[in-house]
Motif scaffolding. Structure first.
Motif, mmCIF file in Angstrom:
data_model
loop_
_atom_site.group_PDB
_atom_site.id
_atom_site.type_symbol
_atom_site.label_atom_id
_atom_site.label_comp_id
_atom_site.label_asym_id
_atom_site.label_seq_id
_atom_site.Cartn_x
_atom_site.Cartn_y
_atom_site.Cartn_z
ATOM 1 N N MET A 74 23.037 89.708 102.187
ATOM 2 C CA MET A 74 23.708 90.197 100.985
ATOM 3 C C MET A 74 24.197 89.003 100.166
ATOM 4 O O MET A 74 24.789 88.073 100.723
ATOM 5 C CB MET A 74 24.885 91.107 101.360
ATOM 6 N N LEU A 75 23.930 89.022 98.879
ATOM 7 C CA LEU A 75 24.398 87.993 97.963
ATOM 8 C C LEU A 75 25.374 88.638 96.986
ATOM 9 O O LEU A 75 25.040 89.596 96.297
ATOM 10 C CB LEU A 75 23.232 87.379 97.185
ATOM 11 N N VAL A 76 26.590 88.126 96.942
ATOM 12 C CA VAL A 76 27.622 88.643 96.038
ATOM 13 C C VAL A 76 28.123 87.497 95.172
ATOM 14 O O VAL A 76 28.488 86.436 95.684
ATOM 15 C CB VAL A 76 28.805 89.254 96.816
ATOM 16 N N ILE A 77 28.113 87.697 93.858
ATOM 17 C CA ILE A 77 28.618 86.701 92.916
ATOM 18 C C ILE A 77 29.763 87.326 92.146
ATOM 19 O O ILE A 77 29.580 88.302 91.410
ATOM 20 C CB ILE A 77 27.518 86.227 91.945
ATOM 21 N N ASP A 78 30.961 86.790 92.310
ATOM 22 C CA ASP A 78 32.138 87.270 91.586
ATOM 23 C C ASP A 78 32.541 86.221 90.566
ATOM 24 O O ASP A 78 32.698 85.039 90.905
ATOM 25 C CB ASP A 78 33.313 87.528 92.535
ATOM 26 N N SER A 79 32.715 86.628 89.333
ATOM 27 C CA SER A 79 33.150 85.719 88.280
ATOM 28 C C SER A 79 34.272 86.382 87.497
ATOM 29 O O SER A 79 34.100 87.475 86.958
ATOM 30 C CB SER A 79 31.981 85.385 87.339
ATOM 31 N N VAL A 80 35.423 85.723 87.457
ATOM 32 C CA VAL A 80 36.581 86.269 86.755
ATOM 33 C C VAL A 80 37.033 85.248 85.719
ATOM 34 O O VAL A 80 37.196 84.067 86.035
ATOM 35 C CB VAL A 80 37.740 86.569 87.721
ATOM 36 N N ALA A 81 37.204 85.683 84.487
ATOM 37 C CA ALA A 81 37.610 84.772 83.414
ATOM 38 C C ALA A 81 38.671 85.433 82.547
ATOM 39 O O ALA A 81 38.593 86.622 82.236
ATOM 40 C CB ALA A 81 36.410 84.386 82.555
ATOM 41 N N GLU A 82 39.673 84.664 82.170
ATOM 42 C CA GLU A 82 40.675 85.121 81.215
ATOM 43 C C GLU A 82 40.453 84.352 79.919
ATOM 44 O O GLU A 82 40.494 83.119 79.895
ATOM 45 C CB GLU A 82 42.084 84.855 81.748
ATOM 46 N N VAL A 83 40.200 85.076 78.847
ATOM 47 C CA VAL A 83 39.820 84.468 77.569
ATOM 48 C C VAL A 83 40.917 84.713 76.538
ATOM 49 O O VAL A 83 41.366 85.849 76.358
ATOM 50 C CB VAL A 83 38.480 85.044 77.057
ATOM 51 N N ASP A 84 41.350 83.641 75.883
ATOM 52 C CA ASP A 84 42.310 83.755 74.792
ATOM 53 C C ASP A 84 41.527 83.764 73.489
ATOM 54 O O ASP A 84 41.080 82.720 73.011
ATOM 55 C CB ASP A 84 43.283 82.570 74.836
ATOM 56 N N LEU A 85 41.325 84.951 72.931
ATOM 57 C CA LEU A 85 40.508 85.112 71.736
ATOM 58 C C LEU A 85 41.400 85.054 70.505
ATOM 59 O O LEU A 85 42.232 85.937 70.283
ATOM 60 C CB LEU A 85 39.752 86.447 71.788
ATOM 61 N N THR A 86 41.243 83.993 69.707
ATOM 62 C CA THR A 86 42.113 83.803 68.540
ATOM 63 C C THR A 86 41.327 83.753 67.234
ATOM 64 O O THR A 86 41.854 83.340 66.209
ATOM 65 C CB THR A 86 42.924 82.502 68.694
ATOM 66 N N ALA A 87 40.071 84.116 67.249
ATOM 67 C CA ALA A 87 39.251 84.058 66.037
ATOM 68 C C ALA A 87 39.764 85.041 64.991
ATOM 69 O O ALA A 87 40.152 86.169 65.301
ATOM 70 C CB ALA A 87 37.796 84.374 66.378
ATOM 71 N N ALA A 88 39.769 84.605 63.742
ATOM 72 C CA ALA A 88 40.246 85.451 62.645
ATOM 73 C C ALA A 88 39.236 86.538 62.328
ATOM 74 O O ALA A 88 38.022 86.323 62.399
ATOM 75 C CB ALA A 88 40.490 84.597 61.409
ATOM 76 N N VAL A 89 39.750 87.719 61.982
ATOM 77 C CA VAL A 89 38.870 88.833 61.621
ATOM 78 C C VAL A 89 38.169 88.551 60.292
ATOM 79 O O VAL A 89 36.988 88.850 60.110
ATOM 80 C CB VAL A 89 39.682 90.135 61.536
ATOM 81 N N TRP A 90 38.881 87.946 59.352
ATOM 82 C CA TRP A 90 38.306 87.612 58.045
ATOM 83 C C TRP A 90 38.433 86.097 57.846
ATOM 84 O O TRP A 90 39.345 85.613 57.177
ATOM 85 C CB TRP A 90 39.020 88.371 56.917
ATOM 86 N N PRO A 91 37.543 85.332 58.432
ATOM 87 C CA PRO A 91 37.654 83.868 58.371
ATOM 88 C C PRO A 91 37.333 83.313 56.986
ATOM 89 O O PRO A 91 36.560 83.894 56.225
ATOM 90 C CB PRO A 91 36.617 83.400 59.397
ATOM 91 N N VAL A 92 37.953 82.192 56.675
ATOM 92 C CA VAL A 92 37.659 81.457 55.441
ATOM 93 C C VAL A 92 37.077 80.111 55.851
ATOM 94 O O VAL A 92 37.692 79.370 56.624
ATOM 95 C CB VAL A 92 38.928 81.249 54.594
ATOM 96 N N PHE A 93 35.893 79.796 55.366
ATOM 97 C CA PHE A 93 35.188 78.599 55.800
ATOM 98 C C PHE A 93 35.265 77.508 54.725
ATOM 99 O O PHE A 93 34.985 77.770 53.548
ATOM 100 C CB PHE A 93 33.725 78.919 56.107
ATOM 101 N N ALA A 94 35.645 76.318 55.171
ATOM 102 C CA ALA A 94 35.752 75.177 54.260
ATOM 103 C C ALA A 94 34.391 74.483 54.154
ATOM 104 O O ALA A 94 34.150 73.443 54.774
ATOM 105 C CB ALA A 94 36.814 74.203 54.763
ATOM 106 N N ILE A 95 33.490 75.071 53.402
ATOM 107 C CA ILE A 95 32.140 74.536 53.267
ATOM 108 C C ILE A 95 32.167 73.289 52.380
ATOM 109 O O ILE A 95 32.847 73.252 51.359
ATOM 110 C CB ILE A 95 31.206 75.591 52.668
ATOM 111 N N ALA A 96 31.449 72.258 52.791
ATOM 112 C CA ALA A 96 31.372 71.030 52.007
ATOM 113 C C ALA A 96 30.761 71.315 50.649
ATOM 114 O O ALA A 96 29.886 72.186 50.505
ATOM 115 C CB ALA A 96 30.541 69.989 52.755
ATOM 116 N N ASN A 97 31.208 70.593 49.626
ATOM 117 C CA ASN A 97 30.699 70.805 48.274
ATOM 118 C C ASN A 97 29.182 70.682 48.201
ATOM 119 O O ASN A 97 28.519 71.396 47.438
ATOM 120 C CB ASN A 97 31.349 69.805 47.319
ATOM 121 N N SER A 98 28.635 69.793 49.019
ATOM 122 C CA SER A 98 27.191 69.563 48.992
ATOM 123 C C SER A 98 26.394 70.740 49.540
ATOM 124 O O SER A 98 25.171 70.813 49.328
ATOM 125 C CB SER A 98 26.850 68.306 49.801
ATOM 126 N N ALA A 99 27.063 71.652 50.260
ATOM 127 C CA ALA A 99 26.348 72.760 50.907
ATOM 128 C C ALA A 99 26.765 74.125 50.382
ATOM 129 O O ALA A 99 26.333 75.143 50.924
ATOM 130 C CB ALA A 99 26.562 72.698 52.422
#
Length: 217
Positions: A1-26
């Motif tokens: 029997m092979l058992v793989i257990d993976s437990v992770a606690e994630v702090d998700l802080t991404a904005a729902v409506w992000p504003v991106f600082a795009i370089a003028n050249s792009a």
């Protein structure tokens, strides 16, 4: 029997409506990456699937309203165009469809959507990468997370100044809110978490169960 257990606690802080600082050249497309950016992007800006008749490039160029055009709007239109043109279907079969197969069939899973979008923007010269992870979907408002915490796939595009910008063509969303990245890769085939084989009697392998639960606090 092979058992793989993976437990992770994630702090998700991404904005729902992000504003991106795009370089003028792009800010407007077309633009050119700097030599250093080209070097860093490497194969991430190269197309991964054959398209001898340039069908994907022709499909993608239809989203360019004018020259020049707003870079972020163009990428958003292509992402929305994927889910508009292609019907979503959950698919448990191994592997992915090529972008032209997805266009021909008119349906695909979230990983097919991600690959189609990434290859589409690469055909215009953008650097893009595939992200595999999970979708935090407590109210079942989003597509791409069936049953209990199934994996989800999306893409990121490199824009000078803003860096890697997240696009989820399956849900027509931009930004990383509700997305939990686990692997980032040039080719989604490289994101397989566990690989290997079994050597033994043909009737020794009885079953396999995979269960993932994504929950919030």
């Amino acid at each position: 029997m092979l058992v793989i257990d993976s437990v992770a606690e994630v702090d998700l802080t991404a904005a729902v409506w992000p504003v991106f600082a795009i370089a003028n050249s792009a800010i407007h497309f077309p633009f050119r990456y700097s030599e250093q950016e080209w070097t860093d992007l490497g194969a991430l800006s190269a197309r991964q699937y054959a398209d001898p008749f340039q069908r994907l490039k022709i499909w993608t160029q239809a989203f360019i309203a004018s020259t020049p055009t707003d870079t972020l709007s163009l990428l958003k239109d292509i992402s929305a165009g994927v889910s508009t043109s292609i019907s979503y279907q959950s698919r448990e079969a191994e592997g992915t469809q090529s972008p032209t197969e997805t266009l021909d069939r008119g349906w695909g899973s979230c990983r097919d959507f991600a690959i189609l979008f990434a290859e589409a923007v690469r055909s215009l010269g953008f650097g893009a990468r595939i992200v595999s992870g999970y979708l935090f979907n407590p109210n079942q408002m989003f597509r791409g997370s069936n049953e209990r915490g199934s994996t989800h796939a999306w893409a990121e595009v490199f824009i000078p100044g803003a860096g890697w910008v997240t696009f989820d063509p399956t849900n027509r969303s931009m930004g990383g809110a509700n997305l939990i990245p686990v692997a980032v890769t040039r080719d989604i085939a490289h994101a397989v978490p566990v690989t290997g084989g079994f050597l033994g009697a043909s009737d020794a392998f009885m079953s396999m169960d995979v269960e993932v639960e994504v929950s919030g606090f």
